[in-house]
Design a protein around this motif. Structure first.
Motif, PDB file in Angstrom:
ATOM      1  N   UNK A 189       0.804  -1.469  -0.645  1.00  0.00           N
ATOM      2  CA  UNK A 189      -0.023  -0.179  -0.188  1.00  0.00           C
ATOM      3  C   UNK A 189       0.886   0.939  -0.046  1.00  0.00           C
ATOM      4  N   UNK A 190       1.874   1.198   0.535  1.00  0.00           N
ATOM      5  CA  UNK A 190       3.312   2.368   0.800  1.00  0.00           C
ATOM      6  C   UNK A 190       3.863   2.583  -0.421  1.00  0.00           C
ATOM      7  N   UNK A 191       4.148   1.292  -0.576  1.00  0.00           N
ATOM      8  CA  UNK A 191       4.739   1.643  -2.214  1.00  0.00           C
ATOM      9  C   UNK A 191       3.697   2.278  -3.602  1.00  0.00           C
ATOM     10  N   UNK A 192       2.378   1.332  -3.875  1.00  0.00           N
ATOM     11  CA  UNK A 192       1.758   2.152  -4.173  1.00  0.00           C
ATOM     12  C   UNK A 192       1.416   3.772  -4.462  1.00  0.00           C
ATOM     13  N   UNK A 193       0.957   4.133  -2.920  1.00  0.00           N
ATOM     14  CA  UNK A 193       0.843   5.287  -2.815  1.00  0.00           C
ATOM     15  C   UNK A 193       2.073   5.919  -3.471  1.00  0.00           C
ATOM     16  N   UNK A 194       3.424   5.958  -2.921  1.00  0.00           N
ATOM     17  CA  UNK A 194       4.610   6.342  -3.478  1.00  0.00           C
ATOM     18  C   UNK A 194       4.837   6.736  -4.970  1.00  0.00           C
ATOM     19  N   UNK A 195       4.190   5.707  -5.705  1.00  0.00           N
ATOM     20  CA  UNK A 195       4.317   5.390  -7.408  1.00  0.00           C
ATOM     21  C   UNK A 195       3.108   6.715  -7.730  1.00  0.00           C
ATOM     22  N   UNK A 196       2.844   6.958  -7.545  1.00  0.00           N
ATOM     23  CA  UNK A 196       0.799   7.777  -7.398  1.00  0.00           C
ATOM     24  C   UNK A 196       1.628   9.106  -7.780  1.00  0.00           C
ATOM     25  N   UNK A 255       5.108   9.943  -7.202  1.00  0.00           N
ATOM     26  CA  UNK A 255       5.765   9.910  -7.420  1.00  0.00           C
ATOM     27  C   UNK A 255       6.396   9.740  -9.034  1.00  0.00           C
ATOM     28  N   UNK A 256       5.895   8.758  -9.451  1.00  0.00           N
ATOM     29  CA  UNK A 256       4.980   8.922 -11.339  1.00  0.00           C
ATOM     30  C   UNK A 256       3.559   9.142 -11.969  1.00  0.00           C
ATOM     31  N   UNK A 257       3.004   9.395 -11.034  1.00  0.00           N
ATOM     32  CA  UNK A 257       2.256  10.581 -11.277  1.00  0.00           C
ATOM     33  C   UNK A 257       0.963   9.147 -11.701  1.00  0.00           C
ATOM     34  N   UNK A 258       1.075   7.680 -11.823  1.00  0.00           N
ATOM     35  CA  UNK A 258       0.385   7.640 -12.055  1.00  0.00           C
ATOM     36  C   UNK A 258      -1.001   7.431 -11.916  1.00  0.00           C
ATOM     37  N   UNK A 259      -2.046   7.002 -12.020  1.00  0.00           N
ATOM     38  CA  UNK A 259      -3.781   6.431 -11.693  1.00  0.00           C
ATOM     39  C   UNK A 259      -3.552   5.338 -11.443  1.00  0.00           C
ATOM     40  N   UNK A 260      -4.455   4.866 -10.093  1.00  0.00           N
ATOM     41  CA  UNK A 260      -4.608   3.193 -10.325  1.00  0.00           C
ATOM     42  C   UNK A 260      -5.919   2.545 -10.329  1.00  0.00           C
ATOM     43  N   UNK A 261      -6.608   2.461 -11.347  1.00  0.00           N
ATOM     44  CA  UNK A 261      -8.245   1.721 -11.042  1.00  0.00           C
ATOM     45  C   UNK A 261      -8.097   0.690 -10.651  1.00  0.00           C
ATOM     46  N   UNK A 297      -9.796   3.657   0.048  1.00  0.00           N
ATOM     47  CA  UNK A 297     -10.174   5.238   1.081  1.00  0.00           C
ATOM     48  C   UNK A 297      -8.511   5.712   0.831  1.00  0.00           C
ATOM     49  N   UNK A 298      -7.811   4.915   1.568  1.00  0.00           N
ATOM     50  CA  UNK A 298      -6.036   5.260   1.472  1.00  0.00           C
ATOM     51  C   UNK A 298      -5.448   5.783   0.180  1.00  0.00           C
ATOM     52  N   UNK A 299      -6.078   4.457  -1.010  1.00  0.00           N
ATOM     53  CA  UNK A 299      -5.218   5.825  -2.414  1.00  0.00           C
ATOM     54  C   UNK A 299      -6.865   6.056  -3.837  1.00  0.00           C
ATOM     55  N   UNK A 300      -8.232   5.755  -3.051  1.00  0.00           N
ATOM     56  CA  UNK A 300      -9.354   6.073  -4.225  1.00  0.00           C
ATOM     57  C   UNK A 300      -9.368   7.333  -4.088  1.00  0.00           C
ATOM     58  N   UNK A 301      -9.486   8.290  -4.879  1.00  0.00           N
ATOM     59  CA  UNK A 301     -10.096   9.907  -4.743  1.00  0.00           C
ATOM     60  C   UNK A 301     -11.480   9.874  -5.099  1.00  0.00           C
ATOM     61  N   UNK A 302     -11.973   8.304  -6.054  1.00  0.00           N
ATOM     62  CA  UNK A 302     -13.423   8.529  -5.949  1.00  0.00           C
ATOM     63  C   UNK A 302     -13.620   6.489  -5.930  1.00  0.00           C
ATOM     64  N   UNK A 303     -14.232   6.387  -6.330  1.00  0.00           N
ATOM     65  CA  UNK A 303     -15.351   4.670  -5.768  1.00  0.00           C
ATOM     66  C   UNK A 303     -16.076   5.102  -6.461  1.00  0.00           C
ATOM     67  N   UNK A 304     -16.099   3.555  -7.377  1.00  0.00           N
ATOM     68  CA  UNK A 304     -17.293   2.439  -7.944  1.00  0.00           C
ATOM     69  C   UNK A 304     -18.002   1.954  -6.896  1.00  0.00           C
ATOM     70  N   UNK A 305     -19.065   1.979  -6.711  1.00  0.00           N
ATOM     71  CA  UNK A 305     -19.183   0.502  -5.856  1.00  0.00           C
ATOM     72  C   UNK A 305     -20.446  -0.159  -6.286  1.00  0.00           C
ATOM     73  N   UNK A 306     -19.953  -1.469  -7.261  1.00  0.00           N
ATOM     74  CA  UNK A 306     -21.236  -2.348  -7.924  1.00  0.00           C
ATOM     75  C   UNK A 306     -21.719  -3.439  -6.887  1.00  0.00           C
ATOM     76  N   UNK A 307     -23.340  -3.463  -7.291  1.00  0.00           N
ATOM     77  CA  UNK A 307     -23.475  -4.483  -7.196  1.00  0.00           C
ATOM     78  C   UNK A 307     -24.353  -5.338  -8.059  1.00  0.00           C
TER      79      UNK A 307
END
Length: 161
Positions: A99-106, A108-114, A124-134
């Motif tokens: 989780x810390x690595x993914x935060x750092x990559x977001x 330092x690299x400016x990469x978006x994560x889906x 909550x920690x890594x996403x600015x928006x969340x799409x909830x599926x049912x």
């Protein structure tokens, strides 16, 4: 399951270099003059010893193979990386490190994560928006899980999907 995405007959190094060799991107963050320089930079970026990349995939721990998979993903400096349950099956320490690595990559690299996950704290920690599926249908598009309909709130309050 990151191990399943690696060719069992190739070293991890070969698997990491394959997308780079195929796409030959112009690197902004890893300006490597050789493949060896790139491997060194990627090992440093994901926090593993470079010598681990000379092993076969099954010779790495769960956290190490997940880091190797992340190294392969960032080897071509994509704008977006899609990850399905990237912390599932990891021990508590490895999970926190990933989780810390993914935060750092977001950052330092400016990469978006889906991210596809059932782990609310991770989302909550890594996403600015969340799409909830049912049942395969979108029911909420929310910001940091701060709001949402009754279905979403029930799971947020329970702490799990």
């Amino acid at each position: 399951h990151p191990l399943a995405s690696f060719n069992p007959e190739w070293t991890v190094r070969e698997s990491i270099l394959e997308p780079f060799r195929r796409h030959r991107p112009i690197l902004r963050h890893f300006p490597a003059t050789s493949e060896e320089n790139l491997i060194t930079a990627l090992a440093l970026a994901v926090g593993v010893e470079e010598r681990l990349f000379d092993r076969l995939p099954h010779q790495l721990s769960g956290g190490q193979i997940q880091r190797a998979a992340i190294a392969r993903a960032i080897s071509i400096e994509p704008d977006i990386i899609v990850m399905d349950e990237p912390t599932t099956g990891l021990d508590v320490v490895s999970r926190a490190q990933i989780i810390e690595l993914l935060e750092r990559l977001q950052h330092t690299l400016g990469v978006s994560l889906v991210l596809i996950s059932h782990d609310i704290d991770f989302i909550r920690r890594l996403c600015s928006e969340t799409l909830v599926l049912r049942d395969g249908r979108a029911v909420d598009l929310i910001d940091r899980l701060e709001s949402g309909g009754a279905y979403t709130q029930r799971f947020v309050e329970a702490g799990t999907w």
